[in-house]
Design an enzyme around this catalytic site. Structure first.
Site, short mmCIF file in Angstrom:
data_model
loop_
_atom_site.label_atom_id
_atom_site.label_comp_id
_atom_site.label_asym_id
_atom_site.label_seq_id
_atom_site.Cartn_x
_atom_site.Cartn_y
_atom_site.Cartn_z
N ASP A 558 29.40 3.72 37.36
CA ASP A 558 28.14 4.00 38.06
C ASP A 558 28.02 5.52 38.22
O ASP A 558 29.00 6.21 38.54
CB ASP A 558 28.13 3.32 39.43
CG ASP A 558 26.77 3.45 40.10
OD1 ASP A 558 25.75 3.22 39.41
OD2 ASP A 558 26.74 3.77 41.29
N GLU A 601 21.70 2.68 36.44
CA GLU A 601 22.69 3.68 36.04
C GLU A 601 24.09 3.09 35.91
O GLU A 601 25.09 3.81 35.88
CB GLU A 601 22.71 4.83 37.06
CG GLU A 601 23.23 4.46 38.44
CD GLU A 601 22.15 3.94 39.37
OE1 GLU A 601 22.32 4.02 40.58
OE2 GLU A 601 21.11 3.43 38.86
#
Length: 678
Positions: A558, A601
């Site tokens: 992430d 993301e």
């Protein structure tokens, strides 16, 4: 030749009488100038038999025919002492044979073939064995080349008939044969024992100029008798008996045979017409009025006995133009003509006959009629007609193959091209001249491995049809996709003789399909796998891990504070950052690692063959690589990572959950680090 069936029967009766009483002749034959048997009587184990014409053979290739044809009228030729050959094969059980022959001369003074008698050589061999029965040695009879006509072992005999050079005394004992062949008679001792020999010269001009009678008294027997002189005298006595027995027999036999040949030859000249009955074709004679006056038995069988006396035109109703063709024979303008006509058989069926017609003249030079031979060619005509129809169909089919857009070509069973259609040339860029005779591998692209082509050949060579899509290469080097079908071509015996290949150029369809598949499995922003494809590949890798007990690990990634990047720089810059991070990660993992965008993301990496230690090292490597990279407009970015190792009892959710919890730990501890609960 002219004659009657009664005369033929008289001739065959005389021959059979001679054979039955003498019992030493195996065959009496007449061969015409081409070497074809026209008459043959077989001894048939004491029941002489006239052989049917359909079983007569052509002996043109046999040496004795060509040799006998070189002799003049009245001369008698005698063959080698060898084995009888029937239908180009040595007859079994073996029949030793000597043949006498004399030319047959026609009224015009030309040779019409040979008259030939086969003498059973077993009689001569038997007399040789009887004459040598007093000897206690190994008795042999050899021809002029040193081959055994009578040997100690049956397996050694007649070697020259089978081209077995090693089956001769000349080959087995060359020094012994050298001494025997150079002297008329004699004795000598070597390591084998006492050799005694004598030359036998047949009293007529047989093709074998000499024979050698040989007795070997082995060493182990040589000294059993105390009187060596007695041994020598006893062997020479035996050889003397051999010479006297075989020599006198051959002289008397061949004299009698020559007399018989001359007597029967004079009879044969008087009975030649009957021999015509042995030919397989119809033979028909018509007079100047075009009426049948004579027919052989084949003609009678076809037209019926009532044919004699009827005009020829009676049998070819509707074919009257035949008269126009043959009329020059009756006018004396032509000597011979060929004509085909449909004629009625005795049962009314029309059959196509091929006629060879020859004019006949009397002594004054006037035409008296014709002598014709005919053969029923109805079946041949029908076959030819069928072939023509098949050829027409074939031409139409070739024409059709040129008009289709499918790629078509034909090869032999080794893959060498014998035909290509126009579509092949249009799609590949090759001309017909460039590929005819060339192997079909000319189109190989190198995109398929050896096993692929091995399976293709296994399929077609087993007689099955092969279907698949191949990647081939054009003449200019471009690749194209061909949806191909390869069908084996078989002959009447179901043996594969070649293959026909048909195919469609499906390059556009294939590329479109591949693009659809790519879209379905690729993340449109980063160009890596999407979530759906990741789950699909996980199912395969997890099953492989369970089956082979191989390690499997996962990394969940992430981007740290990515929301602030979007808020500050906008989503376009944010998208560039995502693509940049994906590029850095992809360049630092293996080819077999599975890299996907999970959403937003977040990224996932599935790493086959990686244990907890290895996956932690890989995660640290990725974290460091991302941290060092510079991203336009933004500068530096960091990532947090969670890792997990698969167990055989894991579901995807369980496996994923541990990686997600590891990521949570990394974030809770300040981000830009690797977290794990294991």
């Amino acid at each position: 030749m002219t004659g009657s069936s009664e005369k033929v029967e008289d001739l065959s009766h005389d021959f059979k009488f001679v054979m039955g009483n003498r019992r030493v002749y195996d065959q009496i034959r007449w061969l015409d100038e081409s070497g074809m048997e026209r008459l043959r009587i077989n001894f048939n184990r004491g029941s002489p038999t006239l052989i049917d014409s359909k079983y007569l053979q052509n002996k043109e290739g046999r040496y004795y025919f060509s040799d006998a044809m070189q002799h003049k009228a009245g001369e008698t030729y005698f063959s080698l002492f060898d084995l009888n050959v029937e239908n180009e094969k040595i007859e079994t059980p073996y029949k030793p044979m000597i043949r006498s022959a004399t030319p047959v001369i026609g009224k015009d003074g030309h040779k019409k073939g040979i008259f030939i008698i086969n003498y059973l050589g077993d009689e001569l061999i038997r007399k040789f064995i009887d004459a040598t029965s007093l000897s206690n040695g190994d008795v042999m009879l050899l021809n002029s080349d040193g081959y055994w006509l009578k040997g100690v072992k049956k397996s050694d005999e007649w070697g020259f008939m089978f081209n077995r050079n090693h089956l001769s005394l000349a080959h087995r004992y060359p020094s012994v044969w050298q001494r025997i062949s150079k002297a008329e008679e004699g004795q000598f001792v070597d390591e084998k024992g006492l050799w005694s020999f004598m030359t036998i010269r047949p009293s007529v001009n047989i093709k074998d100029p000499i024979w050698k009678a040989v007795i070997l008294l082995p060493t182990e027997k040589l000294y059993i008798k105390t009187d060596a002189l007695l041994v020598r005298l006893s062997i020479l006595t035996v050889l003397g008996l051999v010479l006297a027995g075989i020599g006198s027999v051959s002289l008397a036999y061949f004299y009698r045979k020559k007399q018989l040949t001359l007597n029967e030859l004079s009879k044969l000249h008087q009975r030649t017409e009957g021999i015509l009955r042995a030919v397989p074709d119809m033979i028909m004679q018509v007079d100047i009025e075009k009426r049948y006056v004579w027919a052989n038995h084949i003609g009678i069988e076809f037209f019926g006995e009532e044919v004699i006396g009827k005009e020829a035109s009676f049998y070819f109703e509707g074919e009257q133009d035949v008269y126009t063709i043959v009329q020059p024979l009756f006018d004396g303008e032509n000597h011979a003509v060929y004509v085909e006509s449909w004629q009625r058989r005795r049962d009314g069926e029309k059959r196509l006959l091929a006629w060879w017609c020859q004019a006949l003249w009397d002594e004054g030079g006037s035409v008296t009629g014709t002598l014709s031979t005919a053969r029923d060619i109805t079946e041949e005509y029908q076959i030819q007609k069928n072939l023509q129809e098949s050829e027409k169909k074939y031409k139409n089919l070739a024409k059709a193959m040129e008009q289709v857009d499918d790629i078509l070509y034909i090869t032999d069973k080794f893959g060498n091209i014998s035909y290509v259609n126009g579509a092949y040339c249009r799609h590949t860029g090759y001309t017909q001249a460039e590929v005819i005779g060339v192997n079909s591998r000319i189109s190989k692209s190198g995109m398929h491995d050896v096993l692929f082509y091995k399976e293709l050949w296994r399929t077609v060579l087993s007689g099955e049809v092969y279907r698949n899509t191949l990647i081939n290469r054009k003449k200019n080097g471009d690749l194209y996709y061909e949806k191909k079908t390869i069908t084996p071509l078989k002959d009447d015996n179901q043996q594969i003789v070649g293959f026909i290949s048909s195919g469609k150029d499906v390059t556009q369809e294939t590329m479109l399909h591949q693009e659809v598949e790519r879209i379905a499995m690729i993340d449109s922003l980063t160009g890596i796998y999407n979530r759906h494809k990741f789950e699909e590949l996980f199912a395969l890798e997890s099953e492989r891990s369970r089956r082979f007990s191989s390690p499997l690990s996962m990394i969940m990634i992430d981007l740290d504070h990515f929301k602030s990047v979007n808020d500050r720089y906008g989503h376009d810059i944010g998208d560039d950052v995502l693509k940049g991070v994906a590029l850095v990660i992809q360049s630092n993992i293996r080819k077999n690692d599975i890299f996907a965008r999970w959403g937003g993301e977040e990224f996932l990496i599935l790493s086959p063959g990686t244990n907890p230690k290895n996956i932690h090292e890989l995660a640290e490597k990725l974290r460091h690589a991302v941290e060092l990279a510079i991203y336009p407009e933004v500068g530096r970015i960091t990532i947090s990572l969670g890792i997990s190792t698969f167990t055989k009892d894991d579901s995807f959710n369980e496996f994923f959950k541990r990686a997600d919890e590891g990521l949570y730990i990394a974030k809770a501890n300040g981000r830009n680090q690797v977290g794990s609960i294991e």
